[in-house]
Design a protein around this motif. Sequence first.
Motif, mmCIF file in Angstrom:
data_model
loop_
_atom_site.group_PDB
_atom_site.id
_atom_site.type_symbol
_atom_site.label_atom_id
_atom_site.label_comp_id
_atom_site.label_asym_id
_atom_site.label_seq_id
_atom_site.Cartn_x
_atom_site.Cartn_y
_atom_site.Cartn_z
ATOM 1 N N PRO A 91 2.725 -6.360 -4.536
ATOM 2 C CA PRO A 91 2.127 -7.691 -4.397
ATOM 3 C C PRO A 91 3.123 -8.795 -4.035
ATOM 4 O O PRO A 91 2.724 -9.796 -3.450
ATOM 5 C CB PRO A 91 1.514 -7.949 -5.774
ATOM 6 N N ASP A 92 4.398 -8.605 -4.327
ATOM 7 C CA ASP A 92 5.369 -9.664 -4.026
ATOM 8 C C ASP A 92 6.100 -9.469 -2.693
ATOM 9 O O ASP A 92 6.997 -10.225 -2.364
ATOM 10 C CB ASP A 92 6.366 -9.812 -5.177
ATOM 11 N N PHE A 93 5.695 -8.491 -1.904
ATOM 12 C CA PHE A 93 6.305 -8.255 -0.595
ATOM 13 C C PHE A 93 5.890 -9.386 0.351
ATOM 14 O O PHE A 93 4.721 -9.752 0.415
ATOM 15 C CB PHE A 93 5.820 -6.908 -0.036
ATOM 16 N N PRO A 94 6.825 -9.934 1.133
ATOM 17 C CA PRO A 94 6.470 -10.989 2.096
ATOM 18 C C PRO A 94 5.694 -10.401 3.287
ATOM 19 O O PRO A 94 6.287 -9.835 4.210
ATOM 20 C CB PRO A 94 7.820 -11.577 2.508
ATOM 21 N N LEU A 95 4.394 -10.538 3.267
ATOM 22 C CA LEU A 95 3.518 -9.863 4.231
ATOM 23 C C LEU A 95 3.770 -10.274 5.679
ATOM 24 O O LEU A 95 3.524 -9.488 6.603
ATOM 25 C CB LEU A 95 2.060 -10.114 3.862
ATOM 26 N N GLU A 96 4.285 -11.469 5.887
ATOM 27 C CA GLU A 96 4.546 -11.931 7.250
ATOM 28 C C GLU A 96 5.637 -11.114 7.939
ATOM 29 O O GLU A 96 5.768 -11.162 9.161
ATOM 30 C CB GLU A 96 4.898 -13.420 7.263
ATOM 31 N N ARG A 97 6.384 -10.328 7.206
ATOM 32 C CA ARG A 97 7.455 -9.508 7.776
ATOM 33 C C ARG A 97 6.936 -8.197 8.371
ATOM 34 O O ARG A 97 7.655 -7.498 9.070
ATOM 35 C CB ARG A 97 8.507 -9.188 6.707
ATOM 36 N N LEU A 98 5.690 -7.846 8.072
ATOM 37 C CA LEU A 98 5.135 -6.575 8.556
ATOM 38 C C LEU A 98 4.703 -6.684 10.013
ATOM 39 O O LEU A 98 4.469 -7.781 10.523
ATOM 40 C CB LEU A 98 3.960 -6.162 7.669
ATOM 41 N N PRO A 99 4.562 -5.543 10.687
ATOM 42 C CA PRO A 99 4.186 -5.550 12.109
ATOM 43 C C PRO A 99 2.803 -6.144 12.366
ATOM 44 O O PRO A 99 2.003 -6.338 11.463
ATOM 45 C CB PRO A 99 4.201 -4.070 12.487
ATOM 46 N N ASP A 100 2.566 -6.362 13.620
ATOM 47 C CA ASP A 100 1.327 -6.912 14.148
ATOM 48 C C ASP A 100 0.106 -6.127 13.650
ATOM 49 O O ASP A 100 0.135 -4.902 13.604
ATOM 50 C CB ASP A 100 1.418 -6.829 15.674
ATOM 51 N N PRO A 101 -0.971 -6.822 13.304
ATOM 52 C CA PRO A 101 -2.194 -6.143 12.845
ATOM 53 C C PRO A 101 -2.784 -5.146 13.846
ATOM 54 O O PRO A 101 -3.548 -4.271 13.470
ATOM 55 C CB PRO A 101 -3.182 -7.290 12.613
ATOM 56 N N ASP A 102 -2.420 -5.269 15.123
ATOM 57 C CA ASP A 102 -2.925 -4.324 16.115
ATOM 58 C C ASP A 102 -2.314 -2.934 15.955
ATOM 59 O O ASP A 102 -2.807 -1.974 16.527
ATOM 60 C CB ASP A 102 -2.637 -4.818 17.532
ATOM 61 N N THR A 103 -1.227 -2.816 15.186
ATOM 62 C CA THR A 103 -0.539 -1.538 15.058
ATOM 63 C C THR A 103 -0.749 -0.852 13.718
ATOM 64 O O THR A 103 -0.524 0.351 13.617
ATOM 65 C CB THR A 103 0.978 -1.706 15.273
ATOM 66 N N CYS A 104 -1.155 -1.610 12.678
ATOM 67 C CA CYS A 104 -1.233 -0.989 11.358
ATOM 68 C C CYS A 104 -2.148 -1.770 10.421
ATOM 69 O O CYS A 104 -2.396 -2.949 10.621
ATOM 70 C CB CYS A 104 0.155 -0.895 10.731
ATOM 71 N N GLY A 105 -2.592 -1.058 9.404
ATOM 72 C CA GLY A 105 -3.329 -1.693 8.324
ATOM 73 C C GLY A 105 -2.372 -2.083 7.222
ATOM 74 O O GLY A 105 -1.181 -1.769 7.264
ATOM 75 N N LEU A 106 -2.907 -2.753 6.192
ATOM 76 C CA LEU A 106 -2.076 -3.253 5.111
ATOM 77 C C LEU A 106 -2.752 -3.019 3.766
ATOM 78 O O LEU A 106 -3.923 -3.379 3.578
ATOM 79 C CB LEU A 106 -1.812 -4.744 5.306
ATOM 80 N N ILE A 107 -1.992 -2.424 2.859
ATOM 81 C CA ILE A 107 -2.441 -2.169 1.492
ATOM 82 C C ILE A 107 -1.445 -2.826 0.552
ATOM 83 O O ILE A 107 -0.237 -2.708 0.751
ATOM 84 C CB ILE A 107 -2.496 -0.659 1.201
#
Length: 153
Positions: A91-107
Amino acid sequence: MTQAPWPETDGAAAITRAVTRGAARLFEDLGHAVVTELRLANGRRADIVALAPDGTVTIVEVKSGIPDFAADRKWVDYGPFCDRFFFAVSPDFPLERLPDPDTCGLIVADAWGAEILREAPVVRLAAARRKAITLRFAATAARRLRGLEDPRL
């Protein structure tokens, strides 16, 4: 983040274990069979592979934090082995650092459960690849189950 239910000396390892457990529980609650640390045909090892009742294959890459994410780019090699790909983070991971939503989902997950914040795009596997990954999944699960029954294995 919820305290992990086991002692750990390494913070990153504790986070990885907690997120893995929570994400696996999410897919099990959705009716999927789950195998962790599944070796793929390309030699990579997926953190979580979930097999849905309809045969959909989902791979989840667990990230304990920014250092883990920045140091490890093997996740780009998982696409050819799944219909859907997610990152699972605490829950404390900075989500803005993850790749573009076109490439992956997020849990987002902790040791007790998880929530899908962003669905993964679906790119259907070819039939031969689906069969190969499903057989690898089944064989791995069977070997692990037998290993619990017979220490020789």
